[in-house]
Write a protein that holds these residues in place. Structure first.
Motif, mmCIF file in Angstrom:
data_model
loop_
_atom_site.group_PDB
_atom_site.id
_atom_site.type_symbol
_atom_site.label_atom_id
_atom_site.label_comp_id
_atom_site.label_asym_id
_atom_site.label_seq_id
_atom_site.Cartn_x
_atom_site.Cartn_y
_atom_site.Cartn_z
ATOM 1 N N GLU A 81 -53.186 -7.817 -35.019
ATOM 2 C CA GLU A 81 -52.573 -7.887 -33.686
ATOM 3 C C GLU A 81 -51.085 -7.579 -33.732
ATOM 4 O O GLU A 81 -50.523 -7.027 -32.780
ATOM 5 C CB GLU A 81 -52.821 -9.252 -33.045
ATOM 6 N N ALA A 84 -50.620 -3.687 -33.585
ATOM 7 C CA ALA A 84 -51.552 -3.021 -32.670
ATOM 8 C C ALA A 84 -50.991 -1.722 -32.106
ATOM 9 O O ALA A 84 -51.724 -0.736 -31.955
ATOM 10 C CB ALA A 84 -51.929 -3.969 -31.535
ATOM 11 N N THR A 93 -58.066 -6.798 -31.715
ATOM 12 C CA THR A 93 -57.002 -7.220 -32.624
ATOM 13 C C THR A 93 -57.224 -8.661 -33.037
ATOM 14 O O THR A 93 -57.839 -9.455 -32.309
ATOM 15 C CB THR A 93 -55.617 -7.088 -31.968
#
Length: 256
Positions: A81, A84, A93
């Motif tokens: 994440e 991303a 994510t």
């Protein structure tokens, strides 16, 4: 639950490609996507169809084939994440401590900053598998492109808490160079010297040095051994902190 099947192969100049396959469901994941053709060749060799890509970090040599494979197979891409925005084709994510399932197999995610700021590793606890990419190598660790030595030491400490019988698949065939360096900072380690000899022989025959196990790395990988009295004495750092010793080892490897 049936054991996962694993296919290990070369990509690019020194990347490892890894496919994991659940024979019950037919689900197949590529750990990162370094290069399309070797991945296609491995899928064809095994008769598997790609369903997932598990992305560890944003570097081009780990995501280059994301979009091509996603288009070809409609594969689901799962990645960190905190990177991303830098990873093409992400569908999902996940961050530190996150869990998901791959074909019924539990996957736990460790965020391991150091090599990149948001690098993650995928741990399959019930299968005793760790996919460490460019955080932990056989006898090495990733260069610190985006993180600090203290961050990388903390990341490696997370991984060291896993069981010794965890099988580790890593991102690059750097092991011969790593071995030649390791004996310069841990010269009295008999297990390391024996392993270095084996690695020389394996590479001379064109064999792979992956996978390894966490137990082997704890005994022989200097980047996991900052607390070792022999290494500290050799470096003249008996009174230093573990992150300081790690930083010195990393600096020496960068200049090796």
């Amino acid at each position: 639950m049936t054991n996962l099947e694993i296919e290990l192969f070369s990509c690019r100049t020194d990347n490892f490609g890894v496919l994991i396959h659940d024979p019950d469901s037919g689900a197949t994941a590529s750990i990162d996507a370094p290069e399309e053709q070797p991945i296609l060749d491995a899928l064809k060799r095994r008769g598997w169809t790609l369903t997932h890509i598990l992305t560890t970090h944003h570097h081009q040599d780990h995501v280059e084939a994301n979009l091509a494979l996603k288009t070809r197979f409609e594969a689901t891409i799962i990645g960190p994440e905190n990177e991303a925005a830098k990873i093409p084709g992400l569908d999902m994510t996940i961050g530190d401590g996150g869990d998901f399932e791959f074909a019924g197999h539990k996957v736990h995610v460790y965020e391991t900053p150091g090599h990149t700021a948001g690098h993650i590793c995928f741990h399959f606890p019930d299968d005793k598998l760790l996919f460490s990419a460019d955080t932990l190598f056989a006898l090495g660790c990733g260069r610190l492109f985006e993180g600090t030595p203290a961050q990388m030491w903390a990341s490696l400490t997370k991984l060291m808490a896993l069981p010794d019988d965890t099988t580790v698949y890593f991102g690059h065939e750097y092991t011969l160079s790593n071995a030649r360096f390791a004996v310069t900072v841990d010269p009295d380690n008999e297990a390391l010297k024996s392993r270095a000899t084996e690695i020389e022989a394996t590479r001379a025959k064109g064999g792979f040095t992956a996978p390894t196990t966490l137990g082997i790395e704890k005994r022989t990988n200097p980047f996991l051994r900052a607390q070792d009295t022999g290494i500290r004495k050799h470096l003249g750092m008996q009174g230093a902190t573990d992150p300081e010793v790690f930083a010195e080892i990393r600096k020496r490897k960068d200049n090796f």
